[in-house]
Design a protein around this motif. Structure first.
Motif, PDB file in Angstrom:
ATOM      1  N   ILE A 163     -60.728 -27.119 -56.751  1.00  0.00           N
ATOM      2  CA  ILE A 163     -60.218 -27.841 -57.841  1.00  0.00           C
ATOM      3  C   ILE A 163     -58.583 -28.001 -57.699  1.00  0.00           C
ATOM      4  N   ARG A 164     -57.926 -26.898 -56.886  1.00  0.00           N
ATOM      5  CA  ARG A 164     -56.336 -26.987 -56.870  1.00  0.00           C
ATOM      6  C   ARG A 164     -55.947 -27.790 -55.836  1.00  0.00           C
ATOM      7  N   GLN A 200     -56.282 -31.279 -57.501  1.00  0.00           N
ATOM      8  CA  GLN A 200     -55.187 -31.275 -58.487  1.00  0.00           C
ATOM      9  C   GLN A 200     -54.056 -32.019 -57.630  1.00  0.00           C
ATOM     10  N   ARG A 201     -53.665 -31.127 -56.516  1.00  0.00           N
ATOM     11  CA  ARG A 201     -52.509 -32.047 -55.684  1.00  0.00           C
ATOM     12  C   ARG A 201     -52.837 -32.969 -55.128  1.00  0.00           C
ATOM     13  N   HIS A 223     -51.817 -34.211 -60.414  1.00  0.00           N
ATOM     14  CA  HIS A 223     -51.742 -33.864 -61.910  1.00  0.00           C
ATOM     15  C   HIS A 223     -50.781 -32.532 -61.842  1.00  0.00           C
ATOM     16  N   HIS A 253     -51.366 -30.243 -64.385  1.00  0.00           N
ATOM     17  CA  HIS A 253     -52.034 -29.343 -64.867  1.00  0.00           C
ATOM     18  C   HIS A 253     -53.515 -29.277 -64.389  1.00  0.00           C
ATOM     19  N   ILE A 254     -54.170 -28.170 -63.990  1.00  0.00           N
ATOM     20  CA  ILE A 254     -55.452 -28.130 -63.698  1.00  0.00           C
ATOM     21  C   ILE A 254     -56.409 -28.637 -64.708  1.00  0.00           C
ATOM     22  N   THR A 298     -56.292 -30.933 -66.452  1.00  0.00           N
ATOM     23  CA  THR A 298     -56.417 -32.501 -66.550  1.00  0.00           C
ATOM     24  C   THR A 298     -57.080 -32.971 -65.119  1.00  0.00           C
ATOM     25  N   THR A 299     -57.132 -32.294 -64.143  1.00  0.00           N
ATOM     26  CA  THR A 299     -58.025 -32.581 -63.163  1.00  0.00           C
ATOM     27  C   THR A 299     -59.649 -32.261 -63.545  1.00  0.00           C
TER      28      THR A 299
END
Length: 187
Positions: free
Chosen positions: A154-155, A158-159, A163, A165-166, A168-169
């Motif tokens: 997920i990180r 996210q990048r 985003h 904030h995680i 939001t992802t």
């Protein structure tokens, strides 16, 4: 995001591409869809692209650097271009008859596309392909969900999505039954 845009299945992606192929502006529309689907770009980011953002000396770059005026939230970000997307963009660039590096990458009869016109175009494409519930965000959500399906953390997603904030992802990633089945098999 209140009502979530539909995440496309592999079959629906094929339907979209088949429908686009019959369109008068097939190369352009395919490139727009692929930027959403293969790179997770927002409509505003697609609309803001210039030829020089993706290619130098007719060579499609492996990264697209968006400045803060081209993104949501005024945060510059880097888009990593996969081999598959690079091929799509190269094909599109070759289809443009008159090309100036500083010109918008996508344009229609009335000039360059706005965020709104990209949203409308993608909506029409999905409607013509017979896909209900899809919107301009469907390619972006499909991008995130496909990465999660393939085990990408997920990180990292996210990048790639740009985003801050995680959380939001996490809203973008659909959890599919196939993921749940695979997860329990790991135990």
């Amino acid at each position: 995001m209140s009502k979530q845009a539909k995440v496309l299945s592999e079959q629906e992606v094929k339907q979209v591409l088949a429908m686009i192929a019959t369109n008068r502006h097939a190369e352009r529309n395919r490139a727009i869809f692929m930027l959403s689907y293969l790179a997770g770009l927002r409509a505003i980011e697609i609309a803001s692209l210039r030829v020089s953002d993706i290619a130098v000396d007719d060579k499609v770059q492996d990264r697209i650097v968006l400045n803060k005026t081209q993104t949501k939230g005024n945060d510059a970000r880097v888009i990593f271009v996969s081999d598959k997307l690079r091929k799509e963009l190269k094909s599109y660039l070759e289809s443009i008859t008159v090309r100036v590096d500083s010109q918008p990458l996508f344009f229609g009869q009335k000039g360059s596309f706005s965020r709104h016109s990209i949203c409308m175009l993608l909506g029409r494409i999905y409607e013509q392909a017979g896909i209900k519930g899809a919107s301009s965000h469907s390619g972006r959500r499909t991008f995130a969900t496909t990465l999660a399906d393939k085990g990408i953390g997920i990180r990292v997603i996210q990048r790639l999505m740009g985003h801050s904030h995680i959380s939001t992802t996490a809203q973008y990633v659909d959890v599919r039954d196939s993921q749940l089945e695979q997860a329990v098999q790991l135990i």
